[in-house]
Design a protein around this motif. Structure first.
Motif, mmCIF file in Angstrom:
data_model
loop_
_atom_site.group_PDB
_atom_site.id
_atom_site.type_symbol
_atom_site.label_atom_id
_atom_site.label_comp_id
_atom_site.label_asym_id
_atom_site.label_seq_id
_atom_site.Cartn_x
_atom_site.Cartn_y
_atom_site.Cartn_z
ATOM 1 N N LYS A 65 0.956 -1.300 -0.045
ATOM 2 C CA LYS A 65 0.057 0.103 0.050
ATOM 3 C C LYS A 65 0.827 1.156 0.125
ATOM 4 O O LYS A 65 0.691 2.227 -0.713
ATOM 5 N N ARG A 66 1.834 1.406 0.942
ATOM 6 C CA ARG A 66 2.926 2.485 0.882
ATOM 7 C C ARG A 66 3.522 2.506 -0.461
ATOM 8 O O ARG A 66 3.748 3.784 -0.995
ATOM 9 N N SER A 67 3.828 1.568 -1.173
ATOM 10 C CA SER A 67 4.448 1.791 -2.454
ATOM 11 C C SER A 67 3.695 2.283 -3.392
ATOM 12 O O SER A 67 4.060 3.290 -4.147
ATOM 13 N N GLN A 68 2.349 2.015 -3.403
ATOM 14 C CA GLN A 68 1.234 2.635 -4.533
ATOM 15 C C GLN A 68 1.226 4.265 -4.057
ATOM 16 O O GLN A 68 1.044 5.114 -4.892
ATOM 17 N N GLN A 69 1.298 4.482 -2.656
ATOM 18 C CA GLN A 69 0.933 5.848 -2.307
ATOM 19 C C GLN A 69 2.041 6.749 -2.654
ATOM 20 O O GLN A 69 2.083 7.730 -3.206
ATOM 21 N N ALA A 70 3.548 5.985 -2.458
ATOM 22 C CA ALA A 70 4.585 6.820 -2.922
ATOM 23 C C ALA A 70 4.638 6.984 -4.281
ATOM 24 O O ALA A 70 5.064 8.127 -4.934
ATOM 25 N N ALA A 71 4.307 5.982 -5.021
ATOM 26 C CA ALA A 71 4.214 6.070 -6.641
ATOM 27 C C ALA A 71 3.154 7.447 -7.197
ATOM 28 O O ALA A 71 3.595 8.188 -8.092
ATOM 29 N N GLU A 72 2.126 7.368 -6.359
ATOM 30 C CA GLU A 72 1.115 8.558 -6.801
ATOM 31 C C GLU A 72 1.610 9.901 -6.509
ATOM 32 O O GLU A 72 1.553 10.775 -7.230
ATOM 33 N N LYS A 73 2.389 10.044 -5.473
ATOM 34 C CA LYS A 73 3.166 11.173 -5.071
ATOM 35 C C LYS A 73 4.064 11.753 -5.865
ATOM 36 O O LYS A 73 4.176 12.800 -6.443
ATOM 37 N N VAL A 74 4.908 10.456 -6.383
ATOM 38 C CA VAL A 74 5.895 10.908 -7.477
ATOM 39 C C VAL A 74 5.436 11.347 -8.353
ATOM 40 O O VAL A 74 5.796 12.357 -9.266
ATOM 41 N N ALA A 75 4.346 10.730 -9.095
ATOM 42 C CA ALA A 75 3.698 11.061 -10.293
ATOM 43 C C ALA A 75 3.151 12.491 -10.280
ATOM 44 O O ALA A 75 3.148 13.300 -11.112
ATOM 45 N N GLU A 76 2.602 12.781 -9.297
ATOM 46 C CA GLU A 76 1.843 14.044 -9.186
ATOM 47 C C GLU A 76 3.076 15.222 -9.045
ATOM 48 O O GLU A 76 2.903 16.409 -9.680
ATOM 49 N N ARG A 77 4.136 14.994 -8.396
ATOM 50 C CA ARG A 77 5.368 15.605 -8.498
ATOM 51 C C ARG A 77 5.911 16.078 -9.700
ATOM 52 O O ARG A 77 6.378 16.900 -10.126
ATOM 53 N N MET A 78 5.979 14.866 -10.695
ATOM 54 C CA MET A 78 6.592 14.807 -11.737
ATOM 55 C C MET A 78 5.525 15.069 -13.260
ATOM 56 O O MET A 78 6.060 14.927 -14.138
ATOM 57 N N ARG A 79 4.469 15.365 -12.520
ATOM 58 C CA ARG A 79 3.416 15.544 -13.435
ATOM 59 C C ARG A 79 2.792 14.372 -14.476
ATOM 60 O O ARG A 79 2.870 14.801 -15.933
ATOM 61 N N LEU A 80 3.129 13.161 -13.962
ATOM 62 C CA LEU A 80 2.830 12.122 -14.700
ATOM 63 C C LEU A 80 1.327 11.723 -14.444
ATOM 64 O O LEU A 80 0.708 11.893 -13.249
#
Length: 289
Positions: free
Chosen positions: A131-146
């Protein structure tokens, strides 16, 4: 972007998979690593892992998957930034890590391996790591506009709503255009209107309902509309017939290459509806006198 993570014990095998040249593997990120082969990196990991004898699953394995469209525009520099930001979001700190990108298929994705044991011999807490991996990926995507998973889900649900509406429209058209009186007539009519109807047959060789395939979507009748469950379709088909007449034509059906019968639930639902309408018609006729 999707993130998946777990703790593993088979470090060498995973490293070899990550660095698989048949998958056009390329190193896109590394931290505190000097080795240039899976064997060398595994040995480097093990030197640190020997500081903690209690942890068996001592390597963390992550898969980070951008959408296909995003992946087309991501070069090594951007992929490295994804890994770096992901490490920060997961609070993995200063430990050994290496990441490979697989790009032999349209869906470009990253395999990131991180030593679960830090240089002080402490094991990383892997509770709820998926679950934490998915949340981290979401935040990275938002930060990098993916593209985030939430955006993909919204688009899918938006498209799904339109697909449901269109399948239901074609169902209504089939009922009006062909006035089917058997399930097989209904299936043929729907196929004529561009919707493939797939019978759902249980282990007892009984028909339970249908799935509907249209424009790469495959949905249960109840997912399309409540009127499109097997029982409700049967009620509609039988509405102008007697129970005996309808059952005679629909009890033994040739579907999916074999002969099947209606499930008990479908039989009861259809019979109940037909009997109710028969009684209603009789009352109406009596009132007419």
């Amino acid at each position: 972007m999707i993130g998946k993570g777990k703790a593993i014990a088979h470090t060498k095998a995973s490293m070899e998979y990550g660095w698989n040249q048949e998958k056009d593997a390329q190193v896109v990120y590394s931290q505190n690593i000097a080795g240039e082969s899976p064997n060398e990196i595994t040995r480097e990991f093990k030197l640190t892992q020997d500081l903690n004898d209690n942890c068996e699953k001592n390597t963390l394995s992550f898969i980070i998957s951008p959408t296909i469209e995003d992946g087309k525009n991501l070069e090594k520099k951007e992929l490295s930034r994804i890994c770096e930001n992901f490490m920060k979001e997961m609070k993995l700190g200063d430990r050994q890590a290496i990441a490979f990108v697989h790009q032999n298929k349209p869906h470009k994705h990253i395999h990131l391996y991180v030593n679960r044991i830090d240089f002080n011999g402490k094991a990383y807490n892997d509770s709820f790591i998926g679950k934490r991996s998915q949340q981290a990926a979401e935040k990275v995507a938002e930060r990098m506009r993916l593209t985030t998973v939430k955006q993909v889900q919204w688009e899918k649900e938006h498209n799904l709503s339109a697909i449901r509406t269109e399948i239901k429209r074609r169902h209504d058209l089939t009922m009006k255009q062909f006035i089917p009186r058997t399930f097989q007539d209904y299936i043929k009519g729907m196929e004529t209107n561009g919707v493939k109807v797939i019978p759902c047959i249980n282990k007892a060789n009984k028909l339970q309902g249908f799935r509907f395939e249209f424009d790469k979507y495959n949905l249960k009748g109840s997912e399309v509309h409540r009127s499109m469950t097997g029982g409700n379709i049967g009620k509609k088909l039988a509405s102008e017939k007697s129970v005996s007449s309808f059952l005679k034509e629909n009890t033994q059906l040739k579907m999916a290459g074999k002969t099947v019968e209606l499930s008990t639930g479908m039989l009861k639902a259809i019979a109940k509806e037909v009997i109710k309408k028969t009684i209603s018609k009789g009352m109406d006729m009596g009132m007419g006198f």
